[in-house]
Design a protein around this motif. Structure first.
Motif, PDB file in Angstrom:
ATOM      1  N   GLU A  18      36.950   1.283  55.684  1.00 44.62           N
ATOM      2  CA  GLU A  18      37.531   0.397  54.673  1.00 44.62           C
ATOM      3  C   GLU A  18      36.677  -0.866  54.586  1.00 44.62           C
ATOM      4  O   GLU A  18      36.096  -1.305  55.577  1.00 44.62           O
ATOM      5  CB  GLU A  18      38.969   0.016  55.029  1.00 44.62           C
ATOM      6  N   THR A  66      44.970   0.894  57.619  1.00 42.68           N
ATOM      7  CA  THR A  66      46.326   1.332  57.974  1.00 42.68           C
ATOM      8  C   THR A  66      46.554   1.292  59.477  1.00 42.68           C
ATOM      9  O   THR A  66      47.694   1.379  59.930  1.00 42.68           O
ATOM     10  CB  THR A  66      46.574   2.761  57.467  1.00 42.68           C
ATOM     11  N   TRP A  67      45.511   1.160  60.260  1.00 39.93           N
ATOM     12  CA  TRP A  67      45.626   1.182  61.714  1.00 39.93           C
ATOM     13  C   TRP A  67      45.783  -0.210  62.321  1.00 39.93           C
ATOM     14  O   TRP A  67      45.793  -0.363  63.537  1.00 39.93           O
ATOM     15  CB  TRP A  67      44.431   1.908  62.324  1.00 39.93           C
TER      16      TRP A  67
END
Length: 426
Positions: free
Chosen positions: A189, A196-197
């Motif tokens: 990203e 999302t982590w």
């Protein structure tokens, strides 16, 4: 929480950046093994043409640095690197398929174009994820893809050329970039906000840290103002001369070693890998202590000076003692690579985010010109003089000038910014 942030960033992002830059470097550096094998005879390449082909990559690399950095900074580094991976993988593979030297000229130039945005885009991407106290190490793990790749590539390429020929070497070493592009797209990203982590508090903590660092920098309106900076100008000159030494060495070391009596391509491959072992150790050490002290300059110029003296020592020895001369070349190679992490941490610490990427691209593009000069002129001097002494002197002088420009460009002073959130790497 801070430690959890750091661990997630380091093991999720750094291996991906390392592999991507490794594949980029593989596609540009394996030409030296093609040139040292039967490629020239098969395609009717003269020594002068071989020098031009080795250096054309950097001419293409020069022209698209700044546009690529601008796109990466204002749109998406992730998308730019994805398409670059596919392009350079295809071009590298095509090198093993052609039978016309004119097509090879086009491929070498376009390979440089395809890879031109990767380095500044990667540096911009990492600056979105890593703080000032971590940046030298993050940059180093990225650029470790350079010597680490040459290390294993030298051994692998020697075996491939010896057993399968130069064409299969290019084909088999080009395809992985195309495959890796899809892993890159799925796993990376551009900014922490999209990850999302990371939890929302973790994202906010990192964003606050990076924002506070930006607030400590003097505003710069645009690229024009940044490019006129005395530091940027001097660092551009420094990197040009530094790159003359590095790429003169990388492109022609296999040919230098192969010229020794009774030297096979497999032996050439193993010996060509040795300087890069030292380079890896030097890069890790220099980046670690540079981040600990936040002093970049003292971990740049001394290494360049050592490299200069080692090249000169190898020149003085000449052909009288191969192993001692090779030892000095190994020292030169390791010393040239050691300062990369601290060097590329300088610009994000003196220029704000809106212009830092463009400034790094300008410096890197000047490095491409130096790389063009180094890879071409070293090959030309080797062919013109029938030996390697003149090229050793040329590389020694270039590194000496790079060391001097570093001293002139970078001011040594205590860090003015102190981190409010101690985000420690794993």
């Amino acid at each position: 929480m801070e430690k959890l942030i750091a661990k997630a960033r380091w093991y999720r992002l750094i291996p991906l950046a390392f592999i991507t830059y490794s594949l980029a470097y593989l596609a540009r550096a394996n030409f030296g093994f093609g040139a040292a094998s039967g490629m020239a005879a098969d395609l009717g390449i003269t020594p002068a043409m071989s020098s031009l082909l080795g250096s054309l990559f950097f001419l293409g690399y020069f022209f698209f640095q700044i546009p690529g950095a601008h796109y990466a900074a204002h749109n998406s580094a992730k998308r730019l690197i994805f398409w670059s991976l596919i392009m350079w993988g295809g071009l590298a593979t095509a090198t093993g398929l052609i039978s016309n030297v004119n097509l090879l000229i086009i491929i070498r130039f376009m390979l440089g174009v395809a890879e031109s945005a990767v380095m500044p885009a990667m540096l911009i991407l990492l600056s979105n994820w890593f703080t000032k106290a971590e940046r030298s190490r993050a940059n180093t793990f990225l650029i470790l893809g350079n010597p680490a790749t040459v290390l294993w590539m030298s051994i692998l390429s020697g075996y491939l050329v010896e057993t399968m020929g130069w064409r299969w070497m290019f084909i088999l070493e080009g395809l992985p970039a195309i495959i890796w592009a899809f892993f890159w797209w799925r796993l990376v990203e551009d900014k922490p906000a999209a990850a999302t982590w990371l939890t929302e508090p973790e994202k906010q903590a990192l964003a606050d840290q990076l924002h506070a660092e930006q607030q400590s920098l003097k505003p710069v309106k645009n690229y024009t103002e940044a490019f006129r900076s005395r530091t940027v100008i001097l660092l551009s000159l420094q990197y040009a001369f530094w790159s003359i030494g590095v790429y003169g060495f990388v492109m022609w070391l296999p040919s230098i070693i192969k010229a020794a009596p009774n030297m096979s391509m497999i032996e050439t491959g193993w010996l060509s890998s040795v300087p890069y072992l030292l380079a890896i150790v030097g890069m890790l050490g220099a980046s670690y202590f540079s981040d600990k002290t936040l002093n970049r300059k003292v971990f740049v110029w001394p290494f360049l000076l050592i490299g200069s003296l080692a090249f000169y020592g190898s020149y003085v020895l000449g052909t009288s003692n191969f192993w001692l001369s090779f030892g000095l070349l190994t020292l030169a190679g390791g010393a040239m690579y050691a300062p990369y992490g601290p060097f590329f941490a300088i610009i994000p610490e003196i220029l704000p985010r809106n212009v830092a990427g463009g400034a790094m691209a300008l410096i890197n593009s000047m490095g491409a010109l130096g790389s063009f000069a180094g890879s071409y002129l070293v090959g030309y001097l080797n062919g013109y003089t029938g030996g390697f002494g003149a090229s050793y002197i040329f590389m020694a002088g270039s590194l000496l000038l790079a060391a001097v420009f570093t001293l002139l460009a970078v001011k040594t002073k205590p860090a003015t910014y102190q981190s409010k959130l101690a985000v420690n790497p794993a």
